[in-house]
Design a protein around this motif. Sequence first.
Motif, PDB file in Angstrom:
ATOM      1  N   GLU A 197      -2.403   1.808 -11.545  1.00  0.00           N
ATOM      2  CA  GLU A 197      -2.501   2.703 -10.384  1.00  0.00           C
ATOM      3  C   GLU A 197      -3.963   2.802  -9.913  1.00  0.00           C
ATOM      4  OE1 GLU A 197       1.087   5.891 -11.109  1.00  0.00           O
ATOM      5  OE2 GLU A 197      -0.691   6.099 -12.359  1.00  0.00           O
ATOM      6  N   VAL A 198      -4.866   2.876 -10.883  1.00  0.00           N
ATOM      7  CA  VAL A 198      -6.301   2.928 -10.553  1.00  0.00           C
ATOM      8  C   VAL A 198      -6.707   1.655  -9.803  1.00  0.00           C
ATOM      9  CG1 VAL A 198      -8.634   2.895 -11.550  1.00  0.00           C
ATOM     10  CG2 VAL A 198      -6.922   4.439 -12.492  1.00  0.00           C
ATOM     11  N   ALA A 199      -6.234   0.509 -10.295  1.00  0.00           N
ATOM     12  CA  ALA A 199      -6.577  -0.773  -9.660  1.00  0.00           C
ATOM     13  C   ALA A 199      -5.979  -0.875  -8.259  1.00  0.00           C
ATOM     14  CB  ALA A 199      -6.100  -1.933 -10.530  1.00  0.00           C
ATOM     15  N   VAL A 200      -4.727  -0.421  -8.101  1.00  0.00           N
ATOM     16  CA  VAL A 200      -4.071  -0.460  -6.786  1.00  0.00           C
ATOM     17  C   VAL A 200      -4.838   0.419  -5.795  1.00  0.00           C
ATOM     18  CG1 VAL A 200      -2.001   0.239  -5.493  1.00  0.00           C
ATOM     19  CG2 VAL A 200      -1.760  -1.092  -7.589  1.00  0.00           C
ATOM     20  N   LEU A 201      -5.235   1.620  -6.238  1.00  0.00           N
ATOM     21  CA  LEU A 201      -5.975   2.513  -5.335  1.00  0.00           C
ATOM     22  C   LEU A 201      -7.368   1.960  -5.021  1.00  0.00           C
ATOM     23  CD1 LEU A 201      -4.779   5.970  -6.650  1.00  0.00           C
ATOM     24  CD2 LEU A 201      -4.189   4.890  -4.479  1.00  0.00           C
ATOM     25  N   THR A 202      -7.946   1.221  -5.959  1.00  0.00           N
ATOM     26  CA  THR A 202      -9.221   0.547  -5.698  1.00  0.00           C
ATOM     27  C   THR A 202      -9.035  -0.499  -4.597  1.00  0.00           C
ATOM     28  OG1 THR A 202      -9.927   0.871  -7.989  1.00  0.00           O
ATOM     29  CG2 THR A 202     -11.058  -0.856  -6.753  1.00  0.00           C
ATOM     30  N   ALA A 203      -7.947  -1.257  -4.692  1.00  0.00           N
ATOM     31  CA  ALA A 203      -7.643  -2.264  -3.662  1.00  0.00           C
ATOM     32  C   ALA A 203      -7.377  -1.588  -2.314  1.00  0.00           C
ATOM     33  CB  ALA A 203      -6.446  -3.102  -4.091  1.00  0.00           C
ATOM     34  N   VAL A 234     -15.952  -3.837  -8.697  1.00  0.00           N
ATOM     35  CA  VAL A 234     -14.572  -3.414  -8.993  1.00  0.00           C
ATOM     36  C   VAL A 234     -14.569  -2.454 -10.184  1.00  0.00           C
ATOM     37  CG1 VAL A 234     -12.274  -4.169  -9.734  1.00  0.00           C
ATOM     38  CG2 VAL A 234     -13.519  -5.498  -8.015  1.00  0.00           C
ATOM     39  N   ASP A 235     -15.321  -2.804 -11.222  1.00  0.00           N
ATOM     40  CA  ASP A 235     -15.401  -1.971 -12.421  1.00  0.00           C
ATOM     41  C   ASP A 235     -15.923  -0.576 -12.079  1.00  0.00           C
ATOM     42  OD1 ASP A 235     -15.354  -1.837 -15.437  1.00  0.00           O
ATOM     43  OD2 ASP A 235     -17.449  -1.346 -15.079  1.00  0.00           O
ATOM     44  N   GLU A 236     -16.953  -0.530 -11.244  1.00  0.00           N
ATOM     45  CA  GLU A 236     -17.551   0.752 -10.847  1.00  0.00           C
ATOM     46  C   GLU A 236     -16.570   1.590 -10.024  1.00  0.00           C
ATOM     47  OE1 GLU A 236     -21.412   0.254  -8.965  1.00  0.00           O
ATOM     48  OE2 GLU A 236     -21.231   2.309  -8.207  1.00  0.00           O
ATOM     49  N   LYS A 237     -15.907   0.928  -9.070  1.00  0.00           N
ATOM     50  CA  LYS A 237     -14.947   1.640  -8.206  1.00  0.00           C
ATOM     51  C   LYS A 237     -13.776   2.178  -9.036  1.00  0.00           C
ATOM     52  CE  LYS A 237     -15.714  -0.755  -3.774  1.00  0.00           C
ATOM     53  NZ  LYS A 237     -15.616   0.263  -2.723  1.00  0.00           N
ATOM     54  N   MET A 238     -13.300   1.360  -9.980  1.00  0.00           N
ATOM     55  CA  MET A 238     -12.179   1.796 -10.828  1.00  0.00           C
ATOM     56  C   MET A 238     -12.583   2.989 -11.691  1.00  0.00           C
ATOM     57  SD  MET A 238     -10.153  -1.701 -11.946  1.00  0.00           S
ATOM     58  CE  MET A 238      -8.931  -0.838 -12.925  1.00  0.00           C
ATOM     59  N   LYS A 281       1.372  -6.401 -14.488  1.00  0.00           N
ATOM     60  CA  LYS A 281       1.162  -5.643 -13.254  1.00  0.00           C
ATOM     61  C   LYS A 281      -0.291  -5.161 -13.113  1.00  0.00           C
ATOM     62  CE  LYS A 281       3.082  -1.773 -10.700  1.00  0.00           C
ATOM     63  NZ  LYS A 281       4.077  -0.690 -10.714  1.00  0.00           N
ATOM     64  N   ASP A 282      -0.871  -4.660 -14.196  1.00  0.00           N
ATOM     65  CA  ASP A 282      -2.252  -4.167 -14.080  1.00  0.00           C
ATOM     66  C   ASP A 282      -3.255  -5.301 -13.859  1.00  0.00           C
ATOM     67  OD1 ASP A 282      -1.890  -4.933 -16.723  1.00  0.00           O
ATOM     68  OD2 ASP A 282      -3.328  -3.483 -17.505  1.00  0.00           O
ATOM     69  N   GLU A 283      -2.946  -6.488 -14.406  1.00  0.00           N
ATOM     70  CA  GLU A 283      -3.812  -7.654 -14.162  1.00  0.00           C
ATOM     71  C   GLU A 283      -3.715  -8.090 -12.693  1.00  0.00           C
ATOM     72  OE1 GLU A 283      -3.927  -9.995 -18.426  1.00  0.00           O
ATOM     73  OE2 GLU A 283      -2.080 -10.141 -17.264  1.00  0.00           O
ATOM     74  N   VAL A 284      -2.485  -8.085 -12.171  1.00  0.00           N
ATOM     75  CA  VAL A 284      -2.276  -8.421 -10.753  1.00  0.00           C
ATOM     76  C   VAL A 284      -3.065  -7.443  -9.876  1.00  0.00           C
ATOM     77  CG1 VAL A 284      -0.571  -8.474  -8.871  1.00  0.00           C
ATOM     78  CG2 VAL A 284      -0.013  -9.498 -11.071  1.00  0.00           C
ATOM     79  N   ALA A 285      -2.989  -6.162 -10.224  1.00  0.00           N
ATOM     80  CA  ALA A 285      -3.674  -5.129  -9.438  1.00  0.00           C
ATOM     81  C   ALA A 285      -5.189  -5.303  -9.498  1.00  0.00           C
ATOM     82  CB  ALA A 285      -3.267  -3.744  -9.950  1.00  0.00           C
ATOM     83  N   VAL A 286      -5.726  -5.590 -10.693  1.00  0.00           N
ATOM     84  CA  VAL A 286      -7.180  -5.771 -10.836  1.00  0.00           C
ATOM     85  C   VAL A 286      -7.639  -7.012 -10.062  1.00  0.00           C
ATOM     86  CG1 VAL A 286      -9.029  -6.333 -12.477  1.00  0.00           C
ATOM     87  CG2 VAL A 286      -7.396  -4.521 -13.027  1.00  0.00           C
ATOM     88  N   LEU A 287      -6.881  -8.105 -10.153  1.00  0.00           N
ATOM     89  CA  LEU A 287      -7.272  -9.324  -9.433  1.00  0.00           C
ATOM     90  C   LEU A 287      -7.155  -9.142  -7.918  1.00  0.00           C
ATOM     91  CD1 LEU A 287      -5.875 -12.034 -11.847  1.00  0.00           C
ATOM     92  CD2 LEU A 287      -8.275 -11.510 -11.400  1.00  0.00           C
ATOM     93  N   THR A 288      -6.219  -8.309  -7.497  1.00  0.00           N
ATOM     94  CA  THR A 288      -6.118  -7.974  -6.073  1.00  0.00           C
ATOM     95  C   THR A 288      -7.369  -7.211  -5.633  1.00  0.00           C
ATOM     96  OG1 THR A 288      -3.711  -7.875  -6.214  1.00  0.00           O
ATOM     97  CG2 THR A 288      -4.712  -6.771  -4.333  1.00  0.00           C
ATOM     98  N   ALA A 289      -7.790  -6.269  -6.472  1.00  0.00           N
ATOM     99  CA  ALA A 289      -9.022  -5.518  -6.176  1.00  0.00           C
ATOM    100  C   ALA A 289     -10.227  -6.469  -6.123  1.00  0.00           C
ATOM    101  CB  ALA A 289      -9.235  -4.423  -7.223  1.00  0.00           C
ATOM    102  N   VAL A 290     -10.275  -7.420  -7.046  1.00  0.00           N
ATOM    103  CA  VAL A 290     -11.370  -8.412  -7.073  1.00  0.00           C
ATOM    104  C   VAL A 290     -11.381  -9.215  -5.761  1.00  0.00           C
ATOM    105  CG1 VAL A 290     -12.083 -10.602  -8.154  1.00  0.00           C
ATOM    106  CG2 VAL A 290     -11.553  -8.614  -9.589  1.00  0.00           C
ATOM    107  N   ASN A 291     -10.210  -9.682  -5.352  1.00  0.00           N
ATOM    108  CA  ASN A 291     -10.116 -10.463  -4.111  1.00  0.00           C
ATOM    109  C   ASN A 291     -10.534  -9.644  -2.890  1.00  0.00           C
ATOM    110  OD1 ASN A 291      -9.138 -13.225  -4.493  1.00  0.00           O
ATOM    111  ND2 ASN A 291      -7.411 -12.271  -5.501  1.00  0.00           N
ATOM    112  N   THR A 292     -10.118  -8.393  -2.845  1.00  0.00           N
ATOM    113  CA  THR A 292     -10.445  -7.576  -1.663  1.00  0.00           C
ATOM    114  C   THR A 292     -11.943  -7.279  -1.603  1.00  0.00           C
ATOM    115  OG1 THR A 292      -9.835  -5.541  -2.835  1.00  0.00           O
ATOM    116  CG2 THR A 292      -8.158  -6.515  -1.455  1.00  0.00           C
ATOM    117  N   VAL A 293     -12.565  -7.033  -2.774  1.00  0.00           N
ATOM    118  CA  VAL A 293     -14.020  -6.797  -2.792  1.00  0.00           C
ATOM    119  C   VAL A 293     -14.749  -8.067  -2.372  1.00  0.00           C
ATOM    120  CG1 VAL A 293     -16.014  -6.379  -4.298  1.00  0.00           C
ATOM    121  CG2 VAL A 293     -14.033  -4.875  -4.430  1.00  0.00           C
TER     122      VAL A 293
END
Lengths: 89, 89
Positions: A57-63, A39-43, B55-67
């Motif tokens: 926004e970066v995190a959402v686009l990563t998802a 996740v860190d790398e993708k972001m 919001k950014d924490e929610v987005a990062v954790l969503t990215a974590v879950n999807t990965v």
Amino acid sequence: MEDGRLSTKNRTSVMIFGQQYTISGTETTEHIEKVAAIVDEKMSEISSKHMHLDKDEVAVLTAVNTVNDYLKLRKQYDLLEKQFKRLKD
Amino acid sequence: MEDGRLSTKNRTSVMIFGQQYTISGTETTEHIEKVAAIVDEKMSEISSKHMHLDKDEVAVLTAVNTVNDYLKLRKQYDLLEKQFKRLKD
């Protein structure tokens, strides 16, 4: 895997995009660290390409990218499963 | 698929967690909307479970879950591919 502050499961502290997160789940610490590193790398990759984006926004686009990859792989999996069953029968 | 403001590919405007994003890619508008709806649903789910998250924490954790979901599926795919090859040979 989910945010772990309310959970009694295995808890792992990771750094993603400069912020600490506590992740819990039945997965091993090694697995959680691997997921966090991806996740860190993708972001970082998305952020460096689009400097104007905020962190959320970066995190959402990563998802978004990861869900897209997931759906593609799911399609390949379903196709392979069909071929496998046909071969087995 | 990527943030599309710099791209000339097919562009689709979507709403994710109350914010508008312009996504571009070779995928169809329907596909991009489907991906966005999945991310929106996952973010809402995580947010409703953990009301204290930004919001950014929610987005990062969503990215974590999807990965994490992606890696699980990747493992299943690799396993199925091995079984398929074994059966074919």
